[in-house]
Structures are given as C-alpha cells and as structure tokens.
Scaffold this motif. Structure first.
Motif, PDB file in Angstrom:
ATOM      1  N   ASN A  43       0.837  -1.212   0.000  1.00 55.35           N
ATOM      2  CA  ASN A  43       0.000   0.000   0.000  1.00 55.35           C
ATOM      3  C   ASN A  43       0.868   1.258   0.000  1.00 55.35           C
TER       4      ASN A  43
ATOM      5  N   ASN B  35       0.943   3.768  -2.920  1.00 56.97           N
ATOM      6  CA  ASN B  35       0.628   5.191  -2.745  1.00 56.97           C
ATOM      7  C   ASN B  35       1.681   6.052  -3.435  1.00 56.97           C
TER       8      ASN B  35
ATOM      9  N   LYS C 267       1.180   5.880  -7.004  1.00 63.84           N
ATOM     10  CA  LYS C 267      -0.075   6.538  -7.377  1.00 63.84           C
ATOM     11  C   LYS C 267       0.033   8.056  -7.310  1.00 63.84           C
TER      12      LYS C 267
ATOM     13  N   GLY D  18      -6.249   2.189   3.022  1.00 67.05           N
ATOM     14  CA  GLY D  18      -4.923   1.586   2.951  1.00 67.05           C
ATOM     15  C   GLY D  18      -4.011   1.956   4.120  1.00 67.05           C
TER      16      GLY D  18
HETATM   17 MG    MG Z   1      -3.190   3.502  -0.600  1.00 64.36          MG
END
Ligand code: MG
Ligand code: ATP
Length: 605
Positions: free
Chosen positions: A500, A504, A507, A566
């Motif tokens: 996660n 992140n 992302k 998350g």
């Molecule tokens: Mg996340």
C-alpha cells in the motif's frame, strides 16, 4: 462572683446554720426564762407558806410590830413582803418596803401593788403575775399573793410577795451573748468549711469545664484526674470516656473526610459544590483544569461567574426560578476546545430544603469525537458503496434496455460492472480486515521473514505500474548483511502494508518521478523509509492521514481507485508487530514514510 456554685454553697450553708442557731437560741432562751421564773415561783410559795404559818401564830392584824419582827426573819435580798389586811382600805399591816406603809402607818395596798392580785387573794385564791418591763427587763418583777385565813376559814388578809427578776434576766442576757458568740463562731466555721467543701465539689467541675473548653478548640488530649468514686468521680470518668470516644469518632470522621477529599481531588471528573447563594464551597483541581481557571481566580469568583463565559443557563437565579431545574444534564462547549457534560443535582439540609448544588463535569470531547467519527464512517461506507452500485445499476439497466444485443458494447459495459464490483469487493474486504484488526480476531501467522525479500517481491509486483508511469525505484540496503533484515512477522500482512505504501508513492507521484526505499538499523530497530518526490500531502491533512476513508483529494484518489483505507490498515498491521509508522511530507515536494520494526532475535521464536 456570687453566681458561682462555690458561693451558692457557702451562702446556703451560712443561712442554714444561721437559722438553726436562731431557732435554737430563741428556744433555749424561752426554756431558760420559763425555768427560772418557775424557780422564783417555788421560792416565793415556800416563803409565803412560812410567813403565813408564823403569822397565824400571832394576832397579826392588830400587832404590826410583832408582824415586823416575824417577817424580818424571813426577809431576803431582792424580795419584798407585804402583809395586807382584808378591810375596805386594803390596809398594809406591814411591808418590807417602807414606802408602802404611808407616813402615818396607814396605807392602801392597791395604790402600790397590783389590785387584781389582791382582790384574787381576798377571794381565797393564790395568784401570781410577772411584770416584765420591756424597756429594761432588769427592772422586771414577779408578784404573788397568798390568802391568810382566820380560824373560821375566812380570808382575813393576804401576803403579797414581790420577787425581783434582775438576776434572772441578767443571766438570760449573758446566755444570749454566749449564744450570739457561738452563732458567730459557727457561722465563721461554716464559711470556712463551706468554702473547702464547695471547692472539693466545684474544683473537679471547673477542671472538667476548662478541659471541655480546650476540647471545643480542637485539643482532644484532655484527661480529667479522678479524685473520688462519688458522683463527681463518675462525672470525671465519664468525661474521660467521652473524650476518648469523641477522639476516635472524630479521627474516623477525619480519615473518612480525607479519603473523600483524596477521591474527589484525584477523580477523573470535575466536581463543584456551591451554596444556593452562589458561594463555591468546593472545587477539585480537575474542574479547575476543565474550566481553565486557577485556584486564586476561583476563590474570588462566585458560582455564576464560573460559567458565564461558556453557558448562561448555569446561574443560581435560573435554578431558583423552578425547583425541577436544580437537577439535570447539560453539554457545555469550552471555547470549541473541549466539550463537557455537566450533571448536576441539589443537596438538601436536614429539613429537606435545598442548600446548594453539586455539579459533576465529565470531559466528553473524545467521546464526542468518536461519535462524530462513527457517523462520518457510516456516511463514508454508504457513500463508497453507493457510487459503484449506482454505476452498476445504470449499466445493467442500459444492457437490459436492448444494448445486450450489441456484443462489443455489452462486453464494454460488463467490464465496467466487473471493475465496480471488484472495487466494492475490495472495499468490503478492507473493511472486514479492519474490523478483524479492531476486534483482534485476525490470526497472525508470524515467522522469521526477510524484509528485504518481501520488498523485492513487491517491487517486482509493481514493476508494470512503475514502468507505465516511467518512474524509477531505488532500493538502498546500506551494506546490511543477509540476516540483518530478518524480522518476526506475518509475511502477507507486512507485505500488504508495504504494498500500500509503495502503491501510494507510485499513485501519487507523477510520471517520471522516483521512489527511494531505504533500509537501515538504528537502536535495535529496523528502519524502512519509502520516499517519493510526488505531489505530497498538505500539512493540515497530515495529522488525519491515518483515519479511515481519509483522502486528501477525494475525487482524485477515487479516480486512482483509492478508498482511503490503505494507510489505516497499514498502521494497524505495523502496530500489531510492535512497530511504528510515521509520514512526513511537503506539498508539491514529496512524501516520506518511516516504519520502525523490532529486529528479529533468535530467542524471540
Ligand atoms: Mg493507498
Ligand atoms: P487505498 O490505499 O485504500 O487503495 P488510498 O491510497 O487513497 O486508498 P491510503 O493509502 O489510506 O488511501 O492513503 C490515504 C491518502 O493519503 C491518499 O488518498 C492520498 O491522498 C494520501 N497519500 C498517501 N500516500 C501518499 C503519497 N505517497 N503521496 C501523496 N499523497 C499520499
């Protein structure tokens, strides 16, 4: 001074002895007087009998000289003898008092002597009379008359005897002086004795009084000396018992009070007590802290002033309006910093009248926050589910409306439905996982695992996304040896958390950005840093970043498939491994996440 028992005792004793002496004195004097007068009467009677016998032997009526000769024989000091003839003139035949006989030898006896006595004698009676001179008792005298009968039993005359009572009254006067002296002596002794007797009684009473006074001032170390086993001794004994009892009871009460004070002082809630006049009689430090005031300020204020700035309903005058207003619950907002719940009720006096009010303050800020979070959470979950459901519904409706015949479009539509369902399934999975973590129902499959290997696997997994965004991932192991990166952990869960975090970074980092992963050891902790040069997180959002569903830019995060769960899952997982997680970020510059985990030690297994 004369109010004291001591003086009352002395006065009562004095009066008692004084009265007794007076009664005895009067009684004695009367008896004395009667006795002596009786003696004189007897003497006079004897003398009269002798005189009458001697007179009967002579012709006394016509021979005054012979009468004189006879009577002179019987003449005594202080006694007068008069012989009276029973004729119309009451002629004095002879008298030892020359003045009664008249100048020419003929005198009327009634002129000098008691005529009623003379008449009684001529009637044949023996009569006597005491002439007491009230002005001078020494001049008092006793008068007695005896009839002289002739041979034919006729009263021929009378012998009148007059006894002087001077001696008797002199004796009586002396006796009076003796009794008076005795009375004075008795009274003097009474005063002295009374003083000491009273002192023996009032002394212990005074002692008890003084000690009771000291007790009233709070000194309970008072013991009265017991000097006797009479009522006073019992009083002293009882006083000592009372002191001891009072001391223990007060000690117990003081202990209880101290206990109560400590409880009130250290209790987690604030407590305030005030009278109905508004005077604050008690406030504990928690209440002071909750209301943000210090003790000196509070001492100067009254109850109404305490709350004016926060809540104008908290005023004694408002309570006084209606009796039922004295108890209840109110929420008070303290300058938007904290929220207090005030529960209040009146306290009564013995007659059941309201004496004042007691307020319990509870800090419900956290509770309120949690409540808000719960509401927000429900709203978030509903919202997150509603969006994909609406999409699915509209697509299936369109399909049912006839589009289903168009195979390519149908596939397209079904792919959307599939991805939305997948999104919902992921959301539900995440939520279930979180609730499992919350209720500690998750089963941990902890083993010694190599963190480096987990990270390498994740990098491999994310390789496609990284490449798509033309990003670069650097892994710096800082010369750590093979075994140094071993931790005791649930491989899948730790993997999920790191996935996660790395996800992140990918992302929220624009194309061409880089992600640096750094592992090192500091103070027995394995430190994993994941740093990107992405969009970063604004400072105001940083503190809430671990909250469930919290996303900086909701629309954008959703676009990127994020639900905002998350980081909260990652935090729970890291904490379950006795580790910590921190996020540092600067908006526009990048984000750094630091995880600290305990190093694996062989003995841990
Ligand atoms: Mg996340
Ligand atoms: P999920 O992880 O559930 O798919 P998500 O990634 O949006 O969704 P989190 O991982 O909890 O949720 O992250 C929460 C929010 O924190 C993100 O929505 C994002 O706004 C912000 N964030 C997290 N990591 C970064 C990062 N490296 N750079 C910039 N913002 C980040």
């Amino acid at each position: 001074m004369f109010k004291s028992i001591r003086w009352k005792f002395i006065i009562i004793y004095f009066l008692l002895v004084f009265m007794a002496m007076i009664i005895i004195g009067v009684f004695l004097m009367q008896q004395f007087e009667r006795y002596h007068l009786g003696v004189v009467s007897n003497n006079l009677s004897n003398l009269a009998n002798t005189v009458i016998t001697s007179l009967e032997a002579i012709d006394w009526q016509n021979n005054p000289n012979e009468v004189e000769n006879n009577i002179r024989n019987y003449e005594q000091m202080g006694m007068g003898i008069t012989v009276i003839k029973n004729d119309t003139n009451f002629t004095v035949v002879f008298s030892t008092n020359a003045s009664y006989m008249g100048e020419n030898g003929e005198a009327n006896a009634t002129h000098f002597l008691e005529s009623d006595l003379i008449l009684a004698a001529f009637n044949g009676e023996v009569e006597e009379k005491d002439i007491i001179r009230q002005d001078n008792k020494l001049n008092s005298s006793k008068h007695m008359v005896f009839p002289i009968r002739s041979d034919d039993n006729h009263v021929a005359g009378a012998v009148y005897l007059k006894g002087n009572l001077e001696d008797i009254y002199k004796t009586l006067q002396e006796s009076q002086i003796i009794i008076l002296k005795a009375t004075f002596l008795a009274l003097f002794i009474t005063i002295i004795l009374g003083y000491f007797i009273a002192k023996s009684i009032t002394g212990p009473i005074k002692d008890v009084t003084v000690k009771a006074e000291r007790m009233a001032q709070g000194d309970f170390e008072q013991i009265v000396e017991i000097r006797s086993d009479d009522e006073i001794g019992q009083l002293a004994d009882m006083f000592n018992y009372l002191t001891a009892k009072l001391k223990t009871v007060l000690q117990e009460m003081s202990n209880e009070k101290q206990k109560m004070d400590t409880i009130i002082e250290y209790m987690a809630d604030g407590l305030i007590a005030a009278t109905k006049e508004g005077q604050i009689i008690h406030i504990n430090s928690k209440a002071l802290e909750m209301l943000g005031i210090d003790e000196e300020v509070c001492a100067a204020e009254n109850f109404d002033q305490l709350f004016t700035s926060y809540d104008d309903r908290f005023k004694i005058e408002k309570f006084l309006e209606k009796e039922e207003d004295w108890s209840g619950n109110k929420i008070i907002d303290i300058n938007n910093e904290s929220i207090l719940q005030a529960s209040y009720a009146p306290f009564m006096d013995q007659n059941g009248d309201i004496e004042g009010i007691i307020i319990l303050l509870q800090d419900v800020t956290e509770h309120q926050k949690l409540e808000n979070m719960r509401k927000e959470f429900v709203a978030n979950v509903s919202h997150e589910l509603k969006t994909p459901l609406t999409t699915i519904k509209s697509y299936t409706e369109t399909l049912l409306d006839g589009i289903i015949d168009d195979r390519d479009l149908s596939i397209n539509f079904l792919q959307v439905v599939d991805s939305e369902t997948e999104r919902m399934a992921r959301l539900v999975r995440d939520l279930l996982q979180l609730s499992g973590l919350d209720f500690q129902q998750s089963k941990w499959n902890k083993k010694a695992v190599d963190l480096r290997k987990i990270i390498e696997e994740i990098i491999l997994k994310l390789d496609v996304s990284v490449k798509n965004k033309k990003q670069r991932v650097y892994l710096n192991l800082n010369d750590l040896k093979e075994d140094d990166t071993i931790i005791y952990a649930d491989k899948d869960r730790i993997g999920q958390a790191i996935l996660n975090l790395l996800g992140n970074s990918i992302k929220y980092t624009p194309e061409g950005g880089h992600i640096k992963i750094d592992i090192c050891i500091r103070e027995d902790k394995l430190i994993l840093g994941i740093e990107d040069n992405g969009i970063g997180i604004p400072e105001k959002d940083l503190e809430r970043i671990f909250e469930r569903f919290y996303r900086v830019d909701k629309a954008r995060a959703r676009e990127l498939g994020g639900t905002g769960l998350g980081l909260s899952i990652a935090k729970e997982i890291i904490e379950a491994h006795e580790g910590t997680i921190e996020i540092f970020s600067q908006e526009g510059k990048g984000t750094k996440t630091v995880i600290r985990l305990p190093i694996f030690m062989a003995v841990d297994v």
